[in-house]
Design a protein around this motif. Structure first.
Motif, short mmCIF file in Angstrom:
data_model
loop_
_atom_site.label_atom_id
_atom_site.label_comp_id
_atom_site.label_asym_id
_atom_site.label_seq_id
_atom_site.Cartn_x
_atom_site.Cartn_y
_atom_site.Cartn_z
N LEU A 52 10.34 10.30 -4.44
CA LEU A 52 10.30 11.34 -5.47
C LEU A 52 10.07 12.73 -4.86
CD1 LEU A 52 8.20 9.60 -8.27
CD2 LEU A 52 10.67 9.95 -8.19
N ILE A 53 9.19 12.80 -3.87
CA ILE A 53 8.91 14.09 -3.23
C ILE A 53 10.17 14.63 -2.55
CG2 ILE A 53 7.65 15.23 -1.37
CD1 ILE A 53 5.30 13.38 -1.98
N LEU A 54 10.84 13.78 -1.79
CA LEU A 54 12.03 14.22 -1.07
C LEU A 54 13.17 14.58 -2.03
CD1 LEU A 54 12.08 11.78 1.97
CD2 LEU A 54 11.91 14.27 2.07
N LEU A 55 13.35 13.75 -3.05
CA LEU A 55 14.44 14.01 -4.00
C LEU A 55 14.19 15.31 -4.75
CD1 LEU A 55 17.04 12.62 -4.98
CD2 LEU A 55 15.71 11.64 -6.85
N GLY A 56 12.98 15.51 -5.24
CA GLY A 56 12.66 16.74 -5.96
C GLY A 56 12.75 17.96 -5.07
N ALA A 57 12.20 17.86 -3.85
CA ALA A 57 12.24 19.00 -2.93
C ALA A 57 13.67 19.34 -2.53
CB ALA A 57 11.40 18.69 -1.70
N ALA A 58 14.49 18.32 -2.34
CA ALA A 58 15.88 18.56 -1.92
C ALA A 58 16.64 19.34 -2.98
CB ALA A 58 16.57 17.24 -1.62
N PHE A 59 16.51 18.93 -4.24
CA PHE A 59 17.25 19.63 -5.30
C PHE A 59 16.70 21.04 -5.53
CE2 PHE A 59 18.98 15.48 -6.37
CZ PHE A 59 20.26 15.80 -6.77
#
Length: 448
Positions: free
Chosen positions: A4-11
Motif C-alpha cells: 500500500l505504501i509503495l502503490l500510494g507513493a508511486a501514484f
C-alpha cells in the motif's frame, strides 16, 4: 502495508516516465529501503508462492547488471553498433578503455535502480492473503477515481494550473496523477475489469447489492467521461477493450441475508439512482465544456512523428542486433541514427512502441524475456479458461476473479505499449506487478 505504501507513493510521486523528475529523490530511497524490508519479511513466503515470477524478475535484474559490467576493448569494440564510440577514442588519440555493453551507462544504471520498487511490490504482494488482495481492489479503484477527478479539474481549469504536477506534461487536458494524457487514459481504461471484479466479489444483502450495481454503472460512465477529458484516442480504443474484458471478468454476485422491508428497499434504490444520476449529469456537463473533445478530431503531430521515426528505430535495431544498445539508452542511440529531416526543437524520448525499444536496447536476451513473459501469461490464461465456471461458493472463486482482472490489465497495457510506453511509468509498472501476482495466484491455486 509495504504494498500500500509503495502503490500510494508511486501514484502520488512518480506518474512520469522521465528520469529527471525531482520526486525521484524521494521515491528511489523509499523503494530501496522497502525492498530490503520486503526481502527480509516477505521473501520466504513470496518464493514459495511465486517462484516463477521471482525467477523472471531476477533474470531481468541480471540482464541489466550484465549491461553495466565493464568489458575489455577487445570485446566491446567488436560488438555491433560500437564503431562510432571506438572511432571517437581513436580520433582523440586515446587508447580504448574498458567499457560496458551499454552505450549510455548512466541511463542503464538508472533503469537498474528503477527496478527496486517493482521487485519490492512483487515480494510484498506475493505474501499477501486473499482478503488483503480483495482490499487492493478498493485501493486501486480509489486511486483511479481520485486521478479522474483531478483530471476533470485540470481540464476545466487553467491550462497551467497548480494541479499539473509535472513540468513536462499535456497542459489543458486531463492528465490526473500522470504527466502524459495517454498514460492516464490507459490507466482509467484498465479500471473497467477492476470494477467488474469488485462487483463480482460482492457479499451482502440484496438491497445493498442494488446500490453497489448502481454505483458500478455510474463509475463506469464516469470513467468514460474522464477518458474523454484526456483527449487520448488510444485511451478511447482501450476503453472498448476494457468493457469487453469487464464482460469476461464479471460473474453475477449472489446476495446473502434477508431482504429488508419495502420502505428500506425503496430508500436504498432511490439513493443509489439519485447519486448515479447526479454524477452522470456532472460528468456530461464537464465533458462538453472542455477542449478535449475537439482535440480528438485534430491531427496529432506527435503521432505522425512516431510513424515517420519507426523506420529509423528499425534500422537502429538491426545495427545493434543481437546484443542491443543497453537498457535506457534509446535517446542517445536514436540521436545517432536520426536523419536531418526529423530533427526538431524537442527530442524523441522513446520509440513509442515499447516492444521495438525493448528489442533495440536489450537485443535477443530481451526478446527471450518477452517470450518467457508471454508463456507465463498463456499458462495463466489456460487456467482461467479451465475455471471459467467457478461459482461464489468455490474456495478459489475470489482468486479466479482477481486473476481474470489481472490478466485483463496486463493485456490492455501490453496493447497500449504498441504505440506508447506506459510501463516505463513507475506507478503503472507497480500496478502491472500486482496484476501479475493475481494471475500467478490463480495459476498456483489451480495447480494445488
Amino acid at each position: 502495508m509495504i504494498t500500500l505504501i509503495l502503490l500510494g507513493a508511486a501514484f502520488l510521486m512518480v506518474g512520469s516516465g522521465r528520469d529527471d523528475i525531482v520526486s525521484l529523490l524521494i521515491w528511489r530511497p523509499l523503494s530501496a529501503v522497502l525492498l530490503c524490508l520486503a526481502a527480509v519479511t516477505c521473501g520466504g513466503e513470496a518464493w514459495r508462492r511465486g517462484k516463477s515470477l521471482l525467477l523472471f524478475a531476477m533474470a531481468v535484474v541480471l540482464l541489466l547488471l550484465l549491461h553495466v559490467i565493464p568489458l575489455p576493448p577487445a570485446i566491446w569494440a567488436t560488438l555491433p553498433g560500437r564503431e562510432i564510440v571506438a572511432d571517437v577514442y581513436r580520433a582523440a588519440g586515446m587508447q580504448l578503455p574498458w567499457q560496458p555493453l551499454s552505450m549510455a551507462q548512466a541511463r542503464t544504471w538508472n533503469a537498474l535502480f528503477s527496478l527496486a520498487g517493482p521487485v519490492a511490490v512483487l515480494l510484498a504482494a506475493l505474501a499477501l492473503e486473499a482478503r488483503q488482495h480483495r482490499q487492493l481492489l478498493y485501493v486501486i479503484l480509489g486511486i483511479g477515481l481520485f486521478s479522474g477527478v483531478i483530471g476533470m479539474i485540470q481540464a476545466i481549469g487553467p491550462s497551467h494550473g497548480a494541479l499539473y504536477f509535472y513540468r513536462i506534461t499535456n497542459n489543458g487536458l486531463g492528465v490526473g496523477l500522470f504527466a502524459n494524457r495517454n498514460h492516464h487514459a490507459a490507466f482509467l481504461a484498465t479500471l473497467y475489469p477492476i470494477l467488474a471484479a469488485n462487483l463480482s466479489l460482492f457479499k451482502g444483502k440484496p438491497d445493498t447489492l442494488f446500490f453497489h450495481r448502481a454505483m458500478t454503472l455510474t463509475a463506469g460512465c464516469l470513467l468514460l467521461a474522464f477518458i474523454l477529458m484526456t483527449g487520448s484516442r488510444a485511451g478511447i480504443l482501450l476503453a472498448v477493450f476494457g468493457l469487453a474484458f469487464a464482460w469476461w471478468v464479471y460473474r453475477a454476485p449472489t446476495a446473502q441475508g434477508r431482504v429488508v422491508g419495502t420502505r428500506g428497499r425503496h430508500r436504498s434504490r432511490l439513493v443509489g439512482l439519485g447519486v448515479a444520476v447526479l454524477l452522470l449529469v456532472i460528468g456530461v456537463i464537464v465533458v462538453t465544456q472542455t477542449p478535449a473533445l475537439s482535440r480528438l478530431l485534430e491531427t496529432d503531430p506527435s503521432s505522425e512523428l512516431r510513424v515517420r521515426a519507426f523506420p529509423v528505430v528499425a534500422d537502429a535495431i538491426g545495427n545493434f542486433f543481437p546484443f542491443g544498445s543497453g537498457f535506457g539508452t534509446f535517446v542517445e542511440v536514436y540521436q545517432i541514427h536520426e536523419p536531418d529531416k526529423l530533427v526538431t526543437t524537442s527530442y524523441f524520448n522513446h520509440a513509442h512502441n515499447d516492444f521495438a525499444e525493448w528489442l533495440l536496447t536489450g537485443g535477443v536476451p530481451a526478446l527471450l524475456l518477452l517470450l518467457w513473459a508471454g508463456m507465463m501469461a498463456s499458462a495463466a490464461l489456460l487456467v482461467l479458461h479451465r475455471r471459467r465456471g467457478a461459482i461464489s461458493s468455490d474456495p478459489d472463486y475470489s482468486t479466479q476473479i482477481l486473476g481474470r482482472s489481472g490478466f485483463a490489465v496486463i493485456v490492455m497495457l501490453a496493447l497500449a505499449s504498441l504505440t506508447d510506453y506506459p510501463l516505463r511509468v513507475p506507478s503503472l509498472l507497480l500496478y502491472t506487478t500486482i496484476a501479475a501476482v493475481w494471475c500467478a495466484n490463480a495459476y498456483r491455486f489451480n495447480r494445488k
